[in-house]
Design a protein around this motif. Structure first.
Motif, short mmCIF file in Angstrom:
data_model
loop_
_atom_site.label_atom_id
_atom_site.label_comp_id
_atom_site.label_asym_id
_atom_site.label_seq_id
_atom_site.Cartn_x
_atom_site.Cartn_y
_atom_site.Cartn_z
N ILE A 132 0.83 -1.21 0.00
CA ILE A 132 0.00 0.00 0.00
C ILE A 132 0.86 1.25 0.00
N ASP A 133 1.98 1.22 0.72
CA ASP A 133 2.85 2.40 0.76
C ASP A 133 3.40 2.74 -0.63
N VAL A 134 3.70 1.71 -1.41
CA VAL A 134 4.19 1.95 -2.77
C VAL A 134 3.10 2.59 -3.63
N LYS A 135 1.87 2.10 -3.50
CA LYS A 135 0.76 2.68 -4.26
C LYS A 135 0.53 4.14 -3.86
N VAL A 136 0.64 4.43 -2.56
CA VAL A 136 0.45 5.81 -2.10
C VAL A 136 1.53 6.73 -2.69
N GLN A 137 2.77 6.26 -2.75
CA GLN A 137 3.84 7.05 -3.34
C GLN A 137 3.61 7.28 -4.84
N MET A 138 3.10 6.28 -5.55
CA MET A 138 2.83 6.43 -6.98
C MET A 138 1.74 7.46 -7.22
N VAL A 139 0.64 7.38 -6.44
CA VAL A 139 -0.45 8.34 -6.63
C VAL A 139 0.00 9.75 -6.29
N THR A 140 0.79 9.90 -5.24
CA THR A 140 1.28 11.23 -4.85
C THR A 140 2.19 11.82 -5.93
N ALA A 141 3.02 10.98 -6.55
CA ALA A 141 3.92 11.48 -7.59
C ALA A 141 3.19 11.90 -8.85
N LEU A 142 2.03 11.30 -9.13
CA LEU A 142 1.29 11.61 -10.35
C LEU A 142 0.10 12.51 -10.10
N ALA A 143 -0.11 12.98 -8.87
CA ALA A 143 -1.30 13.77 -8.54
C ALA A 143 -1.32 15.12 -9.23
N ASP A 144 -0.16 15.67 -9.60
CA ASP A 144 -0.15 16.97 -10.27
C ASP A 144 -0.45 16.87 -11.76
N ARG A 145 -0.52 15.66 -12.30
CA ARG A 145 -0.79 15.48 -13.73
C ARG A 145 -2.10 14.77 -14.01
N VAL A 179 -5.17 2.12 -9.37
CA VAL A 179 -4.30 1.27 -8.52
C VAL A 179 -5.11 0.48 -7.49
N LYS A 180 -6.46 0.62 -7.56
CA LYS A 180 -7.34 -0.14 -6.65
C LYS A 180 -7.01 0.16 -5.18
N LEU A 181 -7.11 1.45 -4.86
CA LEU A 181 -6.82 1.92 -3.51
C LEU A 181 -7.96 2.81 -3.05
N ALA A 182 -8.46 2.57 -1.84
CA ALA A 182 -9.57 3.37 -1.31
C ALA A 182 -9.10 4.78 -0.98
N PRO A 183 -9.92 5.82 -1.25
CA PRO A 183 -9.52 7.19 -0.92
C PRO A 183 -9.22 7.37 0.57
N SER A 184 -10.00 6.74 1.44
CA SER A 184 -9.75 6.89 2.87
C SER A 184 -8.38 6.33 3.25
N THR A 185 -8.00 5.20 2.65
CA THR A 185 -6.68 4.62 2.92
C THR A 185 -5.57 5.54 2.43
N TYR A 186 -5.77 6.12 1.25
CA TYR A 186 -4.74 6.99 0.67
C TYR A 186 -4.50 8.22 1.55
N TYR A 187 -5.58 8.91 1.93
CA TYR A 187 -5.40 10.13 2.71
C TYR A 187 -4.94 9.83 4.13
N TYR A 188 -5.32 8.67 4.68
CA TYR A 188 -4.83 8.31 6.01
C TYR A 188 -3.33 8.05 5.96
N ARG A 189 -2.87 7.30 4.94
CA ARG A 189 -1.44 7.02 4.85
C ARG A 189 -0.64 8.29 4.61
N ARG A 190 -1.21 9.24 3.90
CA ARG A 190 -0.49 10.50 3.65
C ARG A 190 -0.41 11.37 4.90
N SER A 191 -1.45 11.34 5.74
CA SER A 191 -1.49 12.24 6.89
C SER A 191 -0.74 11.68 8.10
N ARG A 192 -0.60 10.38 8.20
CA ARG A 192 0.04 9.82 9.40
C ARG A 192 1.55 10.04 9.34
N PRO A 193 2.22 10.14 10.47
CA PRO A 193 3.67 10.36 10.47
C PRO A 193 4.40 9.13 9.92
#
Length: 416
Positions: free
Chosen positions: A269-282, A292-306
């Motif tokens: 999941i961490d790899v998928k989060v990094q991929m989406v973050t890298a392509l979010a500006d395009r 990438v078959k990732l839930a929005p809640s999972t994505y934003y939680y992984r981005r916000s947590r330390p």
């Protein structure tokens, strides 16, 4: 556009309103903008389709001075131009915008009136106007609230008796404490502010130390919430937050079908989060998450947590050095004992195996020599011994013999 075409559009617009379409939907159906749609709808409400057609044909009757004067008084009292046009059955909002300016500059003469005409117009009863769009509570509720506060009660008691929300009651209470009125006559329509005024008000509070109450009075701002939003924008983005011309938003296209064609669905999941973050500006984030078959809640939680710390960060170099010092011959048992006796590190066998796998510490294992034949196997077939170790011959080519050489490479048997 010809007058006949305009008339046909107006008739169709009125019909669509009658069948239940909204103002904007009816406007889009006949091909007009939002401003014209609202103006035409006001004409239909005030005089029906006949009034709409009359105004569209250009036959606009002259407006008496008494109506002009009443319109100016209503606008100065805070009523919206649309409500004034509907109540006084005026043909256009444009004139209503121009009349107050003319009266402010030239007096009653600016709209063709005299002092006697003003006196006569003041004697006429004012019609009832629709409440402004920013008014949610009736005059009766405001009167009850003011009476309860005047009797010495707090805003909580007044809120219950007047039937208004607590946030509205708090604002009304402080307005009454400052000596201001909360009646509908004192409610002004929504006001727009220039970018220069927003920047100046935010700077005055954030940089110059002016209080919010002083800034509201000095710059003529009506809302505490608006001033707070300007201050927050100024703290985050500086003066660029109030640029009069906003930059065009960056266009983001949808990801192509082959962009993630080779994507492994078993990626962490961490790899998928990094991929989406890298392509979010395009690309849109929602489309990337679906891809990438990732839930929005999972994505934003992984981005916000330390970021997660590695509890074995100090053990990993010790494990690698011990493994290579033993010529890559230790398994997890020997390596675990080495760490315990040499470095005083106590970890479980499962943790040792996991760290060895993550650090690519795979020991060299000597494979067991395979058994190729078993004499007692029932499937064995023995060839007859024809020579019986008799190697003598009378001529060449009578007896032929050969040999088979066997090799073991990486545990696999090869024959030559």
């Amino acid at each position: 556009m010809k007058v006949a075409e305009v008339t046909a559009k107006k008739v169709e617009f009125a019909r669509l309103l009658a069948v239940g379409l909204t103002v904007l939907e009816a406007g889009r159906a006949v091909g007009i903008g939002a401003t014209s749609s609202r103006r035409w709808a006001a004409l239909v409400r005030s005089g029906g389709v006949e009034r709409l057609v009359l105004v569209s044909a250009g036959d606009r009757p002259a407006v008496p001075f008494a109506l002009k004067w009443q319109a100016v008084k209503a606008v100065n009292a805070g009523h919206s131009q649309t409500s004034v046009m509907e109540a006084l059955r005026l043909p256009s909002e444009t004139s209503i915008r121009n009349w107050p300016r003319a009266v402010a500059e030239y007096g009653a003469a600016g709209i063709g009136g005299t002092e006697s005409a003003v006196t006569a117009a003041d004697l006429l009863p004012m019609p009832s106007f629709r409440a402004p769009a920013n008014v949610r509570h009736s005059e009766e509720a405001r009167r009850v609230f003011a009476a309860v506060v005047a009797a010495g009660d707090g805003y909580e008691t007044a809120s219950k008796q007047a039937g208004v929300p607590m946030s509205t009651a708090w604002a009304w209470y402080h307005r009454l404490r400052r000596g201001e009125s909360i009646s509908l006559a004192a409610v002004a329509p929504t006001k727009s502010y220039t970018a220069e005024l927003k920047l100046a008000a935010a700077r005055a509070v954030v940089d110059d130390g002016m209080t919010r109450a002083e800034a509201l009075a000095h710059f003529g701002v009506r809302s505490h919430a608006s001033l707070g939003a300007w201050m927050q924008a100024y703290r985050r983005h500086g003066a660029s937050a109030f640029d009069s011309v906003s930059p065009a938003p960056a266009t983001r296209s949808s990801p192509s079908d082959d962009l993630f064609a080779q994507l492994d669905p078993a990626l962490p999941i961490d790899v998928k989060v990094q991929m989406v973050t890298a392509l979010a500006d395009r690309h849109p984030v929602r489309v990337l998450l679906r891809t990438v078959k990732l839930a929005p809640s999972t994505y934003y939680y992984r981005r916000s947590r330390p970021p997660k710390t590695d509890r074995y960060a100090q053990i990993r170099p010790l494990l690698r050095s011990s493994f290579h010092r033993a010529y890559r011959a230790y398994g997890y048992r020997g390596l675990r004992l080495e760490l315990r006796h040499e470095h005083g590190v106590r970890i479980s066998g499962k943790t040792t195996r996991r760290l060895m796998r993550e650090e690519s510490c795979r020991c060299l294992v000597r494979r067991r020599k395979p058994r190729t034949t078993r004499p007692d196997a029932p499937e064995n077939v023995f060839a007859p011994n024809l020579l019986r170790r008799d190697w003598s011959t009378t001529t060449t080519g009578q007896k032929w013999v050969t040999d088979v050489t066997q090799f073991s490479i990486n545990g696999q048997l090869l024959f030559l």
